[in-house]
Write an enzyme that holds these catalytic residues in place. Sequence first.
Site, short mmCIF file in Angstrom:
data_model
loop_
_atom_site.label_atom_id
_atom_site.label_comp_id
_atom_site.label_asym_id
_atom_site.label_seq_id
_atom_site.Cartn_x
_atom_site.Cartn_y
_atom_site.Cartn_z
N ILE A 1 -9.61 -0.09 3.11
CA ILE A 1 -10.15 0.15 4.44
C ILE A 1 -9.08 -0.15 5.49
CG2 ILE A 1 -11.87 -0.66 6.14
CD1 ILE A 1 -13.60 -1.36 3.51
N ASP A 2 -8.74 0.85 6.25
CA ASP A 2 -7.79 0.69 7.35
C ASP A 2 -8.36 1.29 8.64
OD1 ASP A 2 -5.65 0.34 8.99
OD2 ASP A 2 -4.28 1.67 7.92
N SER A 3 -8.80 2.56 8.57
CA SER A 3 -9.24 3.24 9.79
C SER A 3 -10.35 2.49 10.53
CB SER A 3 -9.72 4.66 9.46
OG SER A 3 -8.65 5.40 8.93
N GLU B 1 -1.52 5.91 -8.99
CA GLU B 1 -2.50 6.90 -8.51
C GLU B 1 -2.36 8.21 -9.27
OE1 GLU B 1 -3.20 7.19 -4.27
OE2 GLU B 1 -3.69 9.32 -4.40
N HIS C 1 -8.03 9.89 3.60
CA HIS C 1 -7.48 8.94 4.58
C HIS C 1 -7.80 9.34 6.02
CE1 HIS C 1 -4.72 7.88 1.15
NE2 HIS C 1 -5.12 6.70 1.57
N ASP D 1 2.87 4.98 -5.48
CA ASP D 1 2.09 6.21 -5.30
C ASP D 1 3.01 7.41 -5.54
OD1 ASP D 1 0.63 8.38 -4.58
OD2 ASP D 1 0.15 7.68 -2.55
N ASP E 1 0.85 -1.19 0.00
CA ASP E 1 0.00 0.00 0.00
C ASP E 1 0.89 1.25 0.00
OD1 ASP E 1 -2.42 1.39 0.23
OD2 ASP E 1 -2.37 1.37 2.43
N GLY F 1 -8.92 5.60 1.08
CA GLY F 1 -9.61 6.43 2.06
C GLY F 1 -11.10 6.12 2.16
P1 13P Z 1 -8.98 4.74 5.43
O1 13P Z 1 -8.12 5.64 6.28
O2 13P Z 1 -10.23 5.42 5.01
O3 13P Z 1 -9.26 3.43 6.09
O4 13P Z 1 -8.17 4.43 4.07
C1 13P Z 1 -7.19 3.43 4.03
C2 13P Z 1 -6.39 3.48 2.78
O5 13P Z 1 -6.69 4.14 1.81
C3 13P Z 1 -5.18 2.65 2.75
O6 13P Z 1 -4.43 2.86 1.59
O1 G3H Z 2 -3.29 5.01 3.63
C1 G3H Z 2 -2.69 4.75 4.67
C2 G3H Z 2 -3.04 3.50 5.41
O2 G3H Z 2 -4.11 3.74 6.30
C3 G3H Z 2 -1.83 2.97 6.11
O3 G3H Z 2 -1.52 3.72 7.22
O4 G3H Z 2 0.85 4.28 6.85
O5 G3H Z 2 -0.16 4.43 9.14
O6 G3H Z 2 0.25 2.20 8.09
P1 G3H Z 2 -0.04 3.67 7.86
ZN ZN Z 3 -4.56 4.85 0.82
#
Ligand code: 13P
Ligand code: G3H
Ligand code: ZN
Length: 322
Positions: free
Chosen positions: A268-270, A135, A181, A105, A83, A225
Amino acid sequence: MPLVTTTEMFKKAYDGGYAIGAFNVNNMEIVQGITEAAGELNSPVILQVSKGARAYANHTYLVKLVEAAVEENPQIPIALHLDHGDTFELCKSCIDGGFTSVMIDASSKSFEDNIALTKQVVEYAHDHGVVVEAELGTLAGIEDEVVVESGKEAYTRPEEVEEFVSRTGCDSLAIAIGTSHGAYKFTAAQCTRNADGILVPPPLRFDVLEECIKRLPGFPIVLHGSSSVPQEFVKMVNQYGGNMPDAVGIPEEQLRKAAKLAVCKINIDSDIRLAMTGTIRKYFAEHPDHFDPRQYLKPARQAVKEMVAHKIKYVLGSDGKI
Ligand code: 13P
Ligand code: G3H
Ligand code: ZN
């Protein structure tokens, strides 16, 4: 089956009007929560690793955790993706180290520099059987060391996408249509408030998405994001000692609409962070005498699993698509 690339996943998702969830992984409980949900629902899934995740958990540990998940869920296609790779060297290290997909990216660079770096990564990746996400456009929010202030983001310019894809040879393209994000995707000034005082964000720019689709028929689009920042978790965090006022995400129905169009990968991460943090805060408040990490990581892992299962069924539509 062994780890796969995203080629087949995206083709089926594009034709079938659904998207594949790309979930960020940082430790064992997160890998397990995501893949248990995907396994039970027979859903393909992308496990993605950021530069920060590699710095935290170590490349080898993460690859081995993902390999264990592949062994435990042999019936579902799983891709391992880098990522937000920001250099050729980082992408090369992941390609050489077992990833099946990488993102380069270079969206903060000029159009020509973005093309040059993306092309360099694509050439190396394709020689090694690995696919590349690139991107165009800039999202607001925070990713690793890059912080883009709300208001300084730039939507993707549809008139650039064909030239970018044909000159780079990338396999999928992340575009900026108003997602962002983190857990604070919009300022209060950018939103309205509903009757409960919860912020309602501005709608995604589907006009930009549709223009991109017209110019790139059949080509997989990616949305970064895309956490929805479930208010149940925000409330849980705030009720049990946290302080996350006005955290707001992308409404699920807008992501569902995007998934039915050409958006084949939704990041999806957050939401994973929120599910774990809310659950652990609640657990600590209710069991102040407990100190065995297994006691609080178990419900946290279960919360990740339930949240991912919800996304697969009601947002991505990827259940049963193996
Ligand atoms: P979120 O912060 O919305 O979860 O996005 C995660 C993301 O885009 C990781 O590349
Ligand atoms: O887009 C970013 C992702 O949420 C990853 O977050 O760089 O803190 O691991 P991070
Ligand atoms: Zn991202």
